[in-house]
Design an enzyme around this catalytic site. Structure first.
Site, PDB file in Angstrom:
ATOM      1  CG  ASP B  23      -1.727   1.224   1.352  1.00 26.82           C
ATOM      2  OD1 ASP B  23      -2.430   1.534   0.386  1.00 26.82           O
ATOM      3  OD2 ASP B  23      -1.654   1.907   2.389  1.00 26.82           O
ATOM      4  CG  ASP B  25      -1.361   8.490   1.377  1.00 22.26           C
ATOM      5  OD1 ASP B  25      -0.385   9.152   1.018  1.00 22.26           O
ATOM      6  OD2 ASP B  25      -2.301   8.964   2.049  1.00 22.26           O
TER       7      ASP B  25
END
Lengths: 307, 307
Positions: B23, B25
């Site tokens: 992932d 952010d």
């Protein structure tokens, strides 16, 4: 199962109930067609000295406008007998002596009911073009008005991303009251497409706000609580008549009223059986005290002249 | 509790994991600031011969645009290493050999990814003024296009009542595929107001449609399933690295991958404790295999040079 109304039950109802609360669409009329026998039953109950109220989740009419609609269809109705969510939302804020400003996601009738109580709000209609532009930039120069201490959401056909952003931003603040008129997912209309209801507009604010609003409409109890307060009603001597188990009947159960399901609208007897068999405490509130094929059946059993 | 990574665990990870899914952010960067140590860790893993993928729920960028963002921040990334929901939605329809037309509530990047697969759709942007006007009449002269057999909903800042009406009308049809890119309620941004996320747009369609969409993004498994198919991945030799337990970690658990929670984003260790203690089967999927204070901790334990 719950009991179908019979001559004995009709007599009991007549003896024990002073106040009849009617859901309208699916009970008194369908769209703009009066359901045969409903008119005579309502008039007959009034002639017996019973109090009659019209209870609707509709947030797009003021009480005056809704009374006008009733009268146009032949039902005796004054403004005081109408309980609609635009009015109840304004009354709720008035009763709590709300002094701030209200961010409204709504329609002209909601604005009018707020105005009648002198409640300050942000206005109705499409967003001002500048705000709209700023909102569409997503991370924008929007500023929040510190006076706003309530978000009220009802039916709004001008719902937009900037409105969702502003309403959710206010509703996210801990000291902000968050109200919704009702959460009906869609309007039950005989058209080949889906007409999104107020529940759709409410979802578009409560999802980003990550907070549940206080809902005025059925199946929540606030509509009845306001009516009860205004007219000093004893729930045990009230009967709610409706066509939807998960709104009308559930509100009745939650308020300690008796209820009569009429089969001229949304819910069926097989729905009632499902709810009864479910063992689920919420669904248990959907089971009515009695049912009738139509409202006129009650009128007939009470000896009113039904053509 | 799950284990904090240690020298031994890092060694095990290095031996047993061939593919790292990141992932972005909250793991690699926060807003546009690289989280110290992340860059070196990703580069170090690549130098060890590990495969690296960037997995984002963001529906507003194409794979190419997202790769560009990664590269701009210093992360080595090619289009093939990006898994974003605009692309996965198009790939999903392509893989099923979808032949109809798609009603899109979305943004230009979604349109671009559909176009690249030659999928027919209704276009992006504000509704045409005539449709908009018809929709605002609520019960209107709108007509449904019989060619449309799929509704795809992603982030759309031009969401409007007429769009909700049309999307819900199509999605309500039994033979219509109903897809959503993701259901993130809001964008986690450091601003004093709420930025509604794709979950808000999706809610405004699924509530009136009274139907759940098939969701492409995390925590659902479709993103990984597409990646798995394209690259012939063995989940047991994959590790998902994320900052959100209820999306990143849940997807990893649901796909049979190992997972590493980094504490530089949304979820905290106390969240993990809560999920572990809940006894709830959904929350059990939120518990990661390991955790690290930041991604750089893994790099350090693997002997990479972290400044």
């Amino acid at each position: 199962m719950c009991d179908e109304i019979s001559p004995n039950i009709a007599k009991e109802i007549s003896n024990n109930v002073d106040n009849f609360l009617f859901d309208c669409d699916g009970v008194l009329w369908n769209a703009n067609e009066v359901i045969p026998g409903s008119l005579e039953t309502v008039k007959g109950l009034k002639a017996l000295g019973k109090r009659v109220f019209y209870i609707t989740n509709n947030s797009t009419k003021t009480r005056a406008e809704y009374a006008e609609k009733c009268v146009k269809l032949g039902f005796p109705a004054s403004e005081e007998e109408i309980v609609c969510t635009s009015y109840i939302s304004a009354l709720y804020l008035h009763n709590m002596n709300f002094q701030g400003k209200i961010y409204v996601v709504g329609n002209p009738s909601m604005g009018e009911e707020l105005d009648r109580f002198g409640l300050k709000h942000t206005g109705i209609g499409p967003d001002p073009p500048d705000d709209n532009q700023a909102g569409l930039q997503v991370v924008s120069g929007l500023t929040l008005d510190p006076e706003i201490k309530c978000v009220l959401v009802g039916f709004d056909k001008y719902i937009s991303y900037p409105k969702m952003m502003k309403a959710a931003s206010y509703a996210r603040q801990k000291d902000c009251i968050f109200l919704a008129t009702n959460e009906d997912t869609h309007l039950p209309m005989d058209v080949p497409f889906v007409i999104p209801g107020t529940g759709t507009i409410v979802a578009s604010v409560k999802v980003p706000a990550r907070r549940e609003p206080l809902v005025m409409g059925k199946p929540e109890t606030n509509m009845f609580r306001c009516l009860q307060k205004a007219h000093n009603l004893d729930p045990a001597r009230c009967m709610m008549v409706g066509d939807r188990c998960n709104t009308d009947i559930s509100m009745a159960t939650n308020c300690g009223m008796q209820s009569l399901l009429v089969l001229t609208g949304v819910s069926t007897l097989s729905d009632v059986e499902t709810y009864k068999a479910s063992g689920d405490p919420t669904q248990a509130t959907y089971v009515p005290t009695y049912y009738a094929n139509k409202l006129g059946q009650l009128g007939k059993l009470l000896g009113f002249s039904i053509p």
